[in-house]
Design an enzyme around this catalytic site. Structure first.
Site, PDB file in Angstrom:
ATOM      1  CB  CYS A  56      -4.916   6.437  -2.738  1.00 28.40           C
ATOM      2  SG  CYS A  56      -3.576   5.140  -3.268  1.00 28.40           S
ATOM      3  CD  GLU A 103      -5.195  -0.719   3.098  1.00 27.12           C
ATOM      4  OE1 GLU A 103      -4.572  -1.128   2.064  1.00 27.12           O
ATOM      5  OE2 GLU A 103      -5.063   0.300   3.561  1.00 27.12           O
ATOM      6  CB  CYS A 121      -0.730   0.045   1.299  1.00 23.52           C
ATOM      7  SG  CYS A 121      -1.753   1.616   1.783  1.00 23.52           S
ATOM      8  CD  GLU A 135      -2.611   0.807   7.635  1.00 24.39           C
ATOM      9  OE1 GLU A 135      -2.076  -0.079   7.694  1.00 24.39           O
ATOM     10  OE2 GLU A 135      -3.078   1.016   6.316  1.00 24.39           O
ATOM     11  CG  HIS A 189      -9.737   4.706  -0.158  1.00 23.93           C
ATOM     12  ND1 HIS A 189      -8.814   5.295  -0.831  1.00 23.93           N
ATOM     13  CD2 HIS A 189      -9.609   3.575   0.606  1.00 23.93           C
ATOM     14  CE1 HIS A 189      -7.538   4.670  -0.245  1.00 23.93           C
ATOM     15  NE2 HIS A 189      -8.115   3.565   0.594  1.00 23.93           N
ATOM     16  CB  THR A 243      -3.725   4.374   5.118  1.00 21.64           C
ATOM     17  OG1 THR A 243      -4.459   3.224   5.211  1.00 21.64           O
ATOM     18  CG2 THR A 243      -2.810   3.921   3.837  1.00 21.64           C
ATOM     19  CB  CYS A 259      -3.662   0.102  -4.917  1.00 17.93           C
ATOM     20  SG  CYS A 259      -4.991  -0.500  -3.613  1.00 17.93           S
ATOM     21  CE1 TYR A 292      -8.338   0.669  -0.486  1.00 15.99           C
ATOM     22  CE2 TYR A 292      -9.217  -1.665  -0.017  1.00 15.99           C
ATOM     23  CZ  TYR A 292      -8.570  -0.439   0.217  1.00 15.99           C
ATOM     24  OH  TYR A 292      -8.225   0.044   1.530  1.00 15.99           O
TER      25      TYR A 292
HETATM   26 FE1  SF4 Z   1      -3.398   2.042   0.060  1.00 17.84          FE
HETATM   27 FE2  SF4 Z   1      -4.876   1.105  -2.195  1.00 17.84          FE
HETATM   28 FE3  SF4 Z   1      -5.688   2.761  -0.124  1.00 17.84          FE
HETATM   29 FE4  SF4 Z   1      -3.980   3.538  -2.044  1.00 17.84          FE
HETATM   30  S1  SF4 Z   1      -5.901   2.918  -2.471  1.00 17.84           S
HETATM   31  S2  SF4 Z   1      -3.930   4.036   0.136  1.00 17.84           S
HETATM   32  S3  SF4 Z   1      -2.410   1.760  -2.243  1.00 17.84           S
HETATM   33  S4  SF4 Z   1      -5.079   0.673   0.172  1.00 17.84           S
HETATM   34 FE    FE Z   2      -6.771   1.632   2.132  1.00 14.98          FE
END
Ligand code: SF4
Ligand code: FE
Length: 491
Positions: free
Chosen positions: A102, A454, A98, A256, A291, A189, A298, A295
């Site tokens: 983001c 996560e 991660c 985190e 968000h 995060t 990422c 996902y």
């Molecule tokens: Fe982390 Fe994915 Fe959230 Fe970006 S979108 S902060 S890489 S979990």
């Molecule tokens: Fe996240």
């Protein structure tokens, strides 16, 4: 200055006086701490990508006309939303972790559009405050912690009903020039690696929760802000002297923390909501929607690396030609690309907000995240299946490298390890170890936070998406379709 590279970013963190605690102690040299540094390297990758892949990693600011990092950009089109997902996949591929930044990107887009609509209804000036703040973020290329999740206390009670009111961030005091806030945000995060925090409410609220309807920004090292670092499975392996192979992923990781606001003063210019409870739902829904889209990028990038590692483990074990292995790799690819398809789809179907930036299709973003709550688990199961039990029973790196003689003919610990863990004759045992440790890291170790748990709870637990899917799914409209074709005239 508009664009920093990774090294400049890391240097910029050294100037912060952020207060962080780990294992019950204050950590002053946190930038170089072995447990923390991999997560910093990950954020640094979001800076370097603006130079190595400017098409995805950078954008032109609609506010200043300058070239900026895409992680500080307001999406100006569906194409921008698609580029965001592609960028996230790329960074997942580069880090297998991660990369944290983001949350700030998603927060700035949600707060930008919501403040516009708050001002429209309440004659406030939050949007202007926010635009000024965002210009600074873009010009200084800052990392922002988009902070939403409160500890929440007793889940059956609203914020104002909690015994300890601090379990939701709240306005403790209003002053002529600002507000004083108190409370905490958890599971944050990248919070320690952020220059600023952008706080939003965590749930839709009613009038009685007015004092909890608050959004604001503050520097990470502001007076009264403390962080307590979250530990991860196997994290102390990073403290072992000369550890390398046993870490699985030596360079990168996630992070985190629990972020505590102990009566922090926020000047008016950094306040973006202060009591407008009727807009809490909108801000939460928009941030969560962005968000959930994220996902689909990422986790897919990390999935690419997991699939590659599983294929290598098969090759190193000498079983890559078995049809059962090929079929498992096909299944993993199918699951991974399904998540990506959802990330791309909710971006292509994006639409413009009243404020002018673009937001994703909320239904498709929630479908995306719902798949992400399941598929990485299946991908990891298949990876573990292919890797075999050695992934979790293998001796340590120190044993493999040990020259202590223990055998009757002087054989060393290292020689025994290397002798008995040979598989494919053409592959070094060390390489076999490396790929199995990498898979262990991502399936069960510190990276499992980012790839598994996560995927389940980040951006909202599965039930949160199901609520949104039920709201957006338009079952009544679908009933009408069926009635029409089936010849049912009942209204
Ligand atoms: Fe982390 Fe994915 Fe959230 Fe970006 S979108 S902060 S890489 S979990
Ligand atoms: Fe996240």
């Amino acid at each position: 200055m508009s664009l920093m590279n990774g090294e400049q970013y890391i240097e910029s963190l050294r100037k912060l006086k952020t207060k962080v605690y780990l294992f019950g102690e204050r950590i002053d040299d946190w930038v170089d701490h072995p447990i923390i540094r991999p997560s910093i390297n990950c954020v640094a990758a979001t800076y370097d990508v603006a130079f190595s892949d400017p098409e995805l990693g950078s954008a032109i600011s609609n506010l200043t006309g300058e070239k900026i990092n895409r992680f500080t950009h307001l999406h100006q089109s569906s194409e921008d939303l698609v580029k965001k997902v592609k960028l996230q996949r790329l960074l997942g591929q580069k880090t297998a972790s991660c990369f944290q930044r983001c949350v700030g990107l998603d927060a700035i887009n949600a707060v930008f559009s919501t403040t516009y609509e708050i001002d429209e209804k309440h004659n406030t000036e939050y949007h202007k405050n926010f635009v000024d703040f965002l210009k600074m973020v873009q010009q200084e290329d800052l990392t922002i912690d988009g902070a939403m999740t409160d500890p929440k206390g007793d889940r059956s009670k609203a914020p104002h009903q909690q015994k300890d009111q601090d379990v939701f961030v709240r306005i403790k005091e209003k002053r002529p020039d600002g507000i004083v806030v108190r409370g905490a945000k958890c599971h944050q995060t990248g919070s320690l690696n952020s220059h600023w925090h952008l706080v939003m409410p965590t749930i839709a609220m009613g009038e009685k929760d007015k004092e909890f309807a608050v959004s604001f920004a503050c520097p990470s090292d502001v007076d009264g802000l403390y962080m307590i670092y979250g530990r991860q499975s196997c994290d102390t392996r990073k403290m072992e002297k000369d550890s390398d192979i046993d870490l699985g992923n030596k360079k990168y990781g996630g992070q985190e923390t629990l972020v505590i606001f102990d009566d922090v003063f926020i000047p008016d210019q950094y306040v973006f909501m202060a009591g407008e409870y009727d807009f809490t739902g909108m801000m939460v829904e928009r941030f969560a929607g962005y968000h959930r889209q994220s996902y689909g990028g990422c986790k897919v990038g990390v999935g690419d690396v997991v699939i590659g590692a599983a294929a290598l483990a098969a090759e190193f074990n000498g079983i890559e030609k078995a049809s059962a292995i090929k079929d498992k790799l096909i299944e993993m690819t199918h699951l991974n690309e399904t998540m990506y398809s959802c990330g791309i789809a909710c971006s292509c179907e994006g639409c413009q907000t009243k404020a002018g930036n673009y937001q994703i299709d909320l239904l498709l973003a929630n479908i995306c995240k719902q798949n992400v709550t399941r598929f990485p688990y299946e991908i990891v199961r298949l990876a573990e299946d292919i890797a075999g039990g050695l992934m979790v029973t293998m001796p340590s790196e120190k044993d493999f490298k040990s020259d202590m003689s223990i055998g009757k003919n002087g054989e060393t610990i290292g020689e025994y390890c290397n002798k008995f863990f040979v598989a494919n004759e053409n592959v070094d045992t060390e390489d076999r170890m490396r790929i199995l440790r990498f898979l262990e890291n991502i399936c069960l170790g510190s990276a499992a936070v980012g790839y598994r748990t996560e995927s389940l709870h980040g951006a909202g637990s599965p039930q949160a998406q199901r609520i949104m899917i039920s709201r957006q799914g338009n079952i009544e409209g679908k009933k009408c379709l069926a009635k029409k074709i089936a010849g049912i005239s009942q209204k």
